[in-house]
Design an enzyme around this catalytic site. Structure first.
Site, PDB file in Angstrom:
ATOM      1  N   TRP A 457       0.833  -1.220   0.000  1.00 44.63           N
ATOM      2  CA  TRP A 457       0.000   0.000   0.000  1.00 44.63           C
ATOM      3  C   TRP A 457       0.861   1.260   0.000  1.00 44.63           C
ATOM      4  CZ3 TRP A 457      -2.269   2.433   4.968  1.00 44.63           C
ATOM      5  CH2 TRP A 457      -1.387   2.307   6.039  1.00 44.63           C
ATOM      6  N   ASP A 458       2.152   1.078   0.283  1.00 40.15           N
ATOM      7  CA  ASP A 458       3.091   2.202   0.225  1.00 40.15           C
ATOM      8  C   ASP A 458       2.926   2.959  -1.096  1.00 40.15           C
ATOM      9  OD1 ASP A 458       3.906   0.054   1.893  1.00 40.15           O
ATOM     10  OD2 ASP A 458       5.954   0.802   1.984  1.00 40.15           O
ATOM     11  N   GLU A 595       0.493  -3.020  12.686  1.00 43.68           N
ATOM     12  CA  GLU A 595       0.741  -4.464  12.584  1.00 43.68           C
ATOM     13  C   GLU A 595       1.172  -5.102  13.902  1.00 43.68           C
ATOM     14  OE1 GLU A 595       3.533  -4.307   9.366  1.00 43.68           O
ATOM     15  OE2 GLU A 595       1.966  -4.250   7.831  1.00 43.68           O
ATOM     16  N   LYS A 691       2.198   0.501  16.129  1.00 46.00           N
ATOM     17  CA  LYS A 691       3.382   0.602  15.277  1.00 46.00           C
ATOM     18  C   LYS A 691       3.373   1.885  14.455  1.00 46.00           C
ATOM     19  CE  LYS A 691       5.679  -2.206  11.688  1.00 46.00           C
ATOM     20  NZ  LYS A 691       5.592  -3.475  10.959  1.00 46.00           N
ATOM     21  N   GLN A 692       2.204   2.202  13.888  1.00 50.30           N
ATOM     22  CA  GLN A 692       2.101   3.342  12.977  1.00 50.30           C
ATOM     23  C   GLN A 692       0.650   3.807  12.968  1.00 50.30           C
ATOM     24  OE1 GLN A 692       3.201   0.332   9.921  1.00 50.30           O
ATOM     25  NE2 GLN A 692       2.140   1.712   8.530  1.00 50.30           N
TER      26      GLN A 692
HETATM   27  O1  IFM Z   1       3.608  -1.506   3.945  1.00 48.80           O
HETATM   28  C1  IFM Z   1       4.505  -1.461   4.997  1.00 48.80           C
HETATM   29  C2  IFM Z   1       3.770  -1.752   6.275  1.00 48.80           C
HETATM   30  O2  IFM Z   1       2.768  -0.775   6.517  1.00 48.80           O
HETATM   31  C3  IFM Z   1       4.722  -1.790   7.434  1.00 48.80           C
HETATM   32  N1  IFM Z   1       5.762  -2.770   7.204  1.00 48.80           N
HETATM   33  C4  IFM Z   1       6.522  -2.515   5.978  1.00 48.80           C
HETATM   34  C5  IFM Z   1       5.623  -2.463   4.762  1.00 48.80           C
HETATM   35  C6  IFM Z   1       6.439  -2.126   3.505  1.00 48.80           C
HETATM   36  O3  IFM Z   1       7.009  -0.861   3.616  1.00 48.80           O
END
Ligand code: IFM
Length: 863
Positions: A457-458, A595, A691-692
């Protein structure tokens, strides 16, 4: 009298000298005639427009320019083949500042401008703006000089300086670059453990073809110096970016000692040079041509006998054309749909005064159903015919035009300034792409092998919203990549018993799910569940298509090529949701962007994005097919999807999150921190640490789907619980915090996001640049601090700047226009090259033609 031996050990691109110093017509003619074909620009300072030198000067016969300018900046003439042409001059701009502005528009930085002082009082020409020019004093009549000015005495000094510059060009010496710290990354010889990081940081790229800054003499077969977006090898989860044949190899004996790499963001070139300059010093300069995507060029120099061209490309096949030029070689890799590649490399060797030069020009043909070797060879021939200097010059011009069009300027924050330019430079490496092309943007682009080049999704929600403001054609190609993989997404949905299309969490060539099931971390094997459970990607892909169409204002794209994507993703959510006895709809067993928490129910982001997807598809289908029953069902389901909004007005990230053990990020370590590695997955999963951004990501992408007035309470709750354990986190957090009015924290987070690769904060930059971090940083400024969004063809902005940024200028593409937004204490100014409807905050929209002064920026928090 013979010329004195003037030696300026520096190649420059523009010389400013008094016309009177070259008044002798014969000498002037000879010099100008020779300098112009050698691409050297000359500015002659003359007392008045009728100065006899104007009549004496010959017309330039090459790409270099000759100008006459009055020392007070009041007039200027350009000499052309048809005669002198008056140039517009900016009032009250000192002449050298005007010269530098003009040079900069051609990609010539101040460090490549030689200013020759030769008269008493010439020192007055210098200003703060000319501080970085190469300033020398020639002859014996100059007055007092600034400290450190190099002196070239004697009557023939000027001519000798010019001849020296001419000689350096004719001998094809490696050109210089402007070492401006605001535009360059200077990487001294790295220790072995940092070598791969530096190679990543010094990548040059164009059109998705990336050439890492690997030393030309490094023959380690384990490394892949050249990669291209979307060119994979292998099958299933093993699909990974294919290492492409090398093009830049050189043989150096003895090998260079310590070398310094300098990446020039302004002109897109990488210079590598031995630290101790001297006769026979090794230097190389390389470029990935943005003007001819696929073409790469290198010039190197060292003592003759020490430098030889390296091997020909090594790949499955190679050859040299029968009867053709023997110095040309090619390679092709095994083809598969979209993954064939042909590379051809030509080389030329020269020698002069004990210095050998080697030039290599390569041409890669990649992507498409069947890139042809013949095309690569033809394009190589054209590139070789143009020559290294012309390739470099056209590349510089392209970069100059790019930076004129797109830039983020924060003059009061040099660190952020360089970081933002590096982020934009990284994104530019994906462009240009041919019309109707597709672009597979891996998590590390093609700048390294990290994540095997898989597309997450990046690409859709971190890179694309920034890329569409930088190079809209490349953003369109990102959407096209997804559209072309709809059949695989439909198969995936069907296999799970669902309707519509479900996109894979990790995608590569064929669009199948390529997320590995297991990963090795610190000697342990871990189960990877994102492929099975991280489903929000399906709505993210749809959002990207809609965002692209809105930003460039092409509703026809959504109604045309992107229509099946929007509709089939909505159909997926419809069949994926479960409805309970009370009629509420749920999405169970998912992983959200956070995650650290796996297999949760009703993740706020996933549900919010699915809801947006259902509503956006309903809007579209109601317009295109008013009789269809689907929109009613989609809207009804969207209205019943659980949103996690609590009585306190904030969102609970997922069902049961609030009951987990309270834990703040700073109780673990100063963020960014990989808390799962530090505490273990189980402990982190049982806590409230995230995490984010998850809930905050919802506010960022689809604020209309978040609860009313929930931004501030959500920021207050989740910001301190965010570990920033992902590279995606700081930039987007900065954007959201800026919207919430917490601009100082936002700026600190932006700095973290910008340092992520530049300072290798995650210890993973060796594997490639984090493209999402670059995209998120750009979004932090454009969508965050400036509050830019598009609403039905209107540019809406709502700037909130941190105290350390009293001034911000953003140049970018939007709604088919080149837009410039300037914010300073005096107010907000919008400039555009085509009429645009613009709204500042909650004020009435105005039509801006040319420039619009919109008054003071709005400030304060937004609820
Ligand atoms: O897409 C990301 C995810 O949100 C977090 N781990 C790494 C992936 C790739 O950058």
């Amino acid at each position: 009298m013979a010329d004195p031996p003037a030696r300026l050990d520096r190649t420059v691109d523009l010389v400013v000298v008094r016309a009177r110093e070259v008044l002798d017509p014969a000498r002037t003619r000879r010099l100008v005639a020779a300098l112009s074909p050698a691409r050297l620009d000359v500015v002659l300072l003359a007392g008045n427009p009728d100065d006899p030198v104007l009549a004496a000067c010959p017309r330039p016969t090459g790409p270099g320019r000759v100008q006459l300018r009055g020392p007070d900046g009041g007039w200027a003439r350009e000499l052309t083949a048809d005669g002198p042409r008056a140039l517009a001059v900016a009032a009250r701009v000192p002449v050298l500042d005007a010269v530098l502005a003009d040079a900069s528009a051609r990609g010539i930085g101040a460090g490549l401008v030689l200013v020759v002082l030769s008269r008493r009082g010439d020192r007055a020409l210098l200003s703060e703006g000319t501080r970085r020019c190469v300033v020398v004093a020639a002859g014996d009549r100059h007055g007092p000089l600034p400290a450190g000015t190099a002196r070239f005495p004697g009557p023939g000094a000027v001519a000798a300086l010019l001849s020296e510059q001419l000689g350096r060009r004719c001998r094809r010496r490696v050109p210089a670059l402007d070492p401006d710290p605001a535009w360059t990354l200077r990487e001294p010889d790295p220790p072995p453990e940092r070598r791969r990081v530096v190679e990543t940081l010094t990548t040059v790229a164009a059109g998705g073809l990336a050439s890492r800054g690997v030393a030309e003499e490094d023959r380690d077969p384990a490394i892949a110096p050249v990669l291209a977006a979307g060119v994979y090898r292998g099958r299933g989860a093993a699909q990974a970016l294919r290492p492409l044949p090398r093009w830049a190899d050189l043989r150096l004996d003895p090998a260079p000692g310590a070398t310094v790499r300098t990446l020039d963001l302004r002109t897109g070139v990488l210079l590598r040079e031995e630290g101790s300059p001297g006769p026979g010093t090794f230097r190389s300069l390389r470029v990935a041509s943005p003007a001819r995507p696929g073409v790469v060029a290198l010039r190197a120099e060292a003592a003759a006998g020490r430098l030889r061209p390296g091997r020909v490309p090594a790949a499955a096949e190679h050859g040299s054309p029968r009867g053709g030029p023997p110095r040309r070689r090619w390679a092709t890799t095994p083809s598969g749909a979209g993954s064939a590649v042909a590379v051809a490399v030509g080389q030329r060797v020269g020698r002069d005064r004990g210095v050998r030069t080697v030039e290599r020009v390569g041409c890669y043909a990649v992507g498409g159903p069947a890139p042809r070797l013949r095309d690569a060879l033809d394009r190589l021939s054209r590139a070789e015919a143009a020559g290294f200097d012309a390739l470099l010059a056209e590349s510089r011009r392209t970069w100059a035009a790019r930076w004129d069009d797109v830039d983020l300027r924060v003059p009061d924050d040099p660190e952020a300034q360089r970081g933002l330019r590096f982020a934009l430079f990284t994104l530019w490496g994906l462009a240009p792409v041919p019309p109707d092309a597709e672009l597979a943007v891996g998590a590390r682009g093609a700048t390294g092998p990290g994540y095997r080049g898989h597309v997450f999704w990046d690409a859709d929600v971190f890179v694309l919203p920034a890329l569409v403001a930088v190079a809209p054609g490349a953003a369109r190609a990102v959407v096209r990549y997804r559209i072309a993989r709809l059949p695989a997404a439909r198969r995936r949905a069907r296999a799970a018993g669902h309707d519509g299309a479900r996109f894979p969490w990790e995608s590569a060539q064929d669009g199948e799910e390529v997320t590995p099931h297991r990963a090795r971390l610190r000697g342990r094997t871990l189960r990877v569940r994102t492929g099975a459970l991280e489903e929000h990607i399906t709505a993210d892909v749809a959002w990207a298509a809609a965002h692209y169409a809105a930003w460039v204002h092409q509703p026809a794209f959504l109604a045309g090529p992107a229509r099946p994507l929007l509709l089939d993703t909505a159909r997926y959510w419809r069949s994926r949701c479960t409805v309970d006895d009370a009629g509420a709809a749920h999405l169970d067993h998912v992983i959200g962007p956070d995650e650290y928490h796996e297999d949760v129910d009703d993740d706020a982001f996933t549900n919010g994005m699915a809801r947006w997807n259902l509503r956006a598809a309903a809007d579209l289908l109601e317009r295109l097919d008013p009789g269809s029953p689907e929109p009613t069902a989609w809207r009804s389901l969207a209205g019943r999807l659980v949103d996690g909004l609590t009585p306190s007005g904030r969102h609970e990230q997922f069902a049961g999150y609030d009951a987990r053990r309270p834990l703040l990020a700073r109780e673990v370590a100063e963020p960014p921190v990989a808390a799962d590695l530090l505490l273990g997955r189980a402990r982190v999963g049982a806590s409230q640490l995230i995490k984010q951004p998850d809930v905050l990501m919802l506010h960022h992408l689809v604020p209309g789907e978040a609860g009313p007035a929930s931004l501030v309470p959500d920021v207050e709750h989740y910001a301190p619980r965010t570990a920033h354990g992902s590279s995606l986190s700081p930039g987007i957090s900065a954007a959201v915090l800026a919207r919430a009015g917490r601009t100082e924290e936002a700026l600190a987070l932006l700095h973290t996001g910008l340092a992520l690769d530049l300072d290798d904060l995650t210890d993973t930059t060796a594997e490639g640049l984090h493209l999402a971090a670059a995209g998120a940083s750009v979004q932090a400024v454009v969508q965050g601090f400036l509050g830019v969004r598009v609403e039905r063809g209107t540019l809406v902005l709502d700037p909130r700047l941190p105290a350390a940024w009293p001034r911000l200028e953003a140049r970018f593409r939007l709604l088919g226009a080149a837009v410039r937004i300037e914010v300073d204490p005096a107010g907000v100014v919008v400039r555009t090259d085509r009429p645009l409807r613009v709204r500042l905050g909650d004020r009435a929209a105005v039509r801006v033609v040319g420039a619009g002064h919109l008054g003071p920026a709005v400030s304060g928090r937004r609820a």
